[in-house]
Design an enzyme around this catalytic site. Structure first.
Site, short mmCIF file in Angstrom:
data_model
loop_
_atom_site.label_atom_id
_atom_site.label_comp_id
_atom_site.label_asym_id
_atom_site.label_seq_id
_atom_site.Cartn_x
_atom_site.Cartn_y
_atom_site.Cartn_z
N CYS A 91 37.73 72.27 41.62
CA CYS A 91 37.31 70.98 41.59
C CYS A 91 36.18 70.95 42.63
O CYS A 91 35.90 71.79 43.36
CB CYS A 91 38.44 69.95 41.97
SG CYS A 91 38.72 70.29 43.94
N CYS A 142 36.70 71.66 46.07
CA CYS A 142 36.87 72.99 46.50
C CYS A 142 35.56 73.65 46.39
O CYS A 142 35.41 74.87 47.19
CB CYS A 142 37.91 73.50 45.60
SG CYS A 142 39.70 73.26 45.86
N HIS A 191 44.38 72.36 48.48
CA HIS A 191 44.09 73.15 47.28
C HIS A 191 44.29 74.71 47.41
O HIS A 191 44.09 75.24 48.59
CB HIS A 191 42.68 72.71 46.69
CG HIS A 191 42.61 71.32 46.25
ND1 HIS A 191 41.43 70.82 45.67
CD2 HIS A 191 43.23 70.09 46.75
CE1 HIS A 191 41.79 69.41 45.33
NE2 HIS A 191 42.70 69.11 46.12
N GLU A 244 42.34 77.25 46.34
CA GLU A 244 41.21 77.85 46.86
C GLU A 244 41.32 77.77 48.57
O GLU A 244 40.80 79.04 49.13
CB GLU A 244 39.96 77.26 46.56
CG GLU A 244 39.89 77.28 44.98
CD GLU A 244 40.53 76.25 44.09
OE1 GLU A 244 40.04 76.04 43.04
OE2 GLU A 244 41.43 75.42 44.70
N GLU A 255 51.29 70.24 48.43
CA GLU A 255 51.06 68.68 48.44
C GLU A 255 52.25 68.45 49.56
O GLU A 255 53.31 69.15 49.72
CB GLU A 255 51.56 68.15 46.93
CG GLU A 255 50.59 68.32 46.20
CD GLU A 255 50.91 68.27 44.61
OE1 GLU A 255 50.01 68.67 43.80
OE2 GLU A 255 51.79 67.96 44.36
N ASN A 309 48.53 75.68 45.68
CA ASN A 309 48.25 74.23 46.20
C ASN A 309 49.49 73.76 46.93
O ASN A 309 50.55 74.06 46.61
CB ASN A 309 47.95 73.32 44.88
CG ASN A 309 48.97 73.52 43.77
OD1 ASN A 309 49.29 74.36 43.68
ND2 ASN A 309 49.20 72.50 43.25
#
Length: 282
Positions: free
Chosen positions: A111, A114, A84, A86, A73, A71
């Site tokens: 989530c 994703c 993310h 994935e 950010e 991930n």
């Protein structure tokens, strides 16, 4: 005694383990256990500068290669810019010209965003999700009542689309320009046709690029700049080691890849130098 992670690191190239490297680490019958065992390595690619919560993902391509992602950010930008794990793993697979994903192991359950992103893959119908706590399940089981490319009349899926014949519409040269244009030619944008690509140039002169990847639900799409930053990180570079960038796109009022790149690369009030290149069909 050499650990699995240490051995895997010795084979790792640009966030990827080749089919030969995968075979040397374990046989096909134990591929899922192998992927689970590699989570610490996948999580090492995460950059959770806001949440402090690292997630790692490993995608197995149809070729047998394994692609890592974490991930990512961005401080000083909207939370919606977050990539993310994935998504990062799929972006990595695309950078290596993988044609499909058949397994995806992730350290935390995917989530909804994703799952939607993964459903865009041409191989979504046979994609298996692997979780440390189990049980394993097919993507279609994890996303009941799914909405995807077929609902919008799109036949080709992510990683299996045809390249586009694009070129620069103006005379411009410099580090990253050709790489950004080449990436735009690989972009997957069946919903807007706003093909685009980006390249980032590091302080030591390396160039990393990525195309625009759209999604039927729009929000899980990955912008060219997001993808290029992911590839740079998978190659060991942080945001602060990037000196400049190039973004190339087809002219359109629908999507502005230039504006998206400026937004995501803001650094404490100052932006990364970005060369904007307009494209046209050859």
């Amino acid at each position: 005694m050499v650990t699995l992670i240490e051995k895997a690191k010795s084979f790792l190239e640009c966030g990827r383990l080749s089919p030969a490297a995968v075979q040397s680490l374990g046989d096909e019958a134990n591929i899922e256990e192998l992927m689970l065992g590699l989570f610490p390595l996948a999580c090492s690619f995460a950059a959770p500068v806001l949440s402090g919560f690292s997630v790692g993902a490993i995608a197995q391509g149809e070729s047998g290669a394994l692609y890592f992602g974490g991930n990512y950010e961005f401080s000083g930008s909207a939370l919606t810019q977050t990539i993310h794990a994935e998504q990062a793993a799929v972006v990595n697979a695309e950078a290596h010209r993988e044609q499909g994903i058949v397994r995806l192991a992730v350290s935390s359950p995917p989530c909804g965003c994703c799952r939607q992103f993964l459903y865009e893959l041409a191989t979504a119908s046979k994609l298996k999700i692997i979780l440390p706590q189990g049980p394993y399940q097919d993507l279609e089981e994890a996303l009941p009542g799914a909405f995807g490319p077929g609902d919008l009349g799109v036949q080709a899926g992510l990683l299996a689309s045809e390249p586009h014949d694009l070129k620069k519409s103006q005379c411009v040269a410099g580090p990253g320009v050709e790489e950004a244009v080449a990436s735009a030619c690989r972009s997957y944008a069946p919903y807007t046709s706003v093909f685009g690509g980006a390249a980032v140039v590091t302080r030591d002169g390396n160039v990393f690029s990525s195309p625009y990847l759209e999604n039927a639900a729009y929000n899980p799409s990955v912008s060219p700049m997001q993808g290029a930053l992911i590839i740079a990180r998978l190659n060991g570079y942080s945001d602060t080691e990037i000196e400049s960038a190039v973004v190339a796109q087809i002219p359109s009022a629908k999507v502005d890849h230039f504006a998206a790149a400026r937004l995501i690369t803001r650094r404490e009030g100052t932006g990364l130098p970005i060369e904007e290149v307009m494209l046209e069909y050859s």
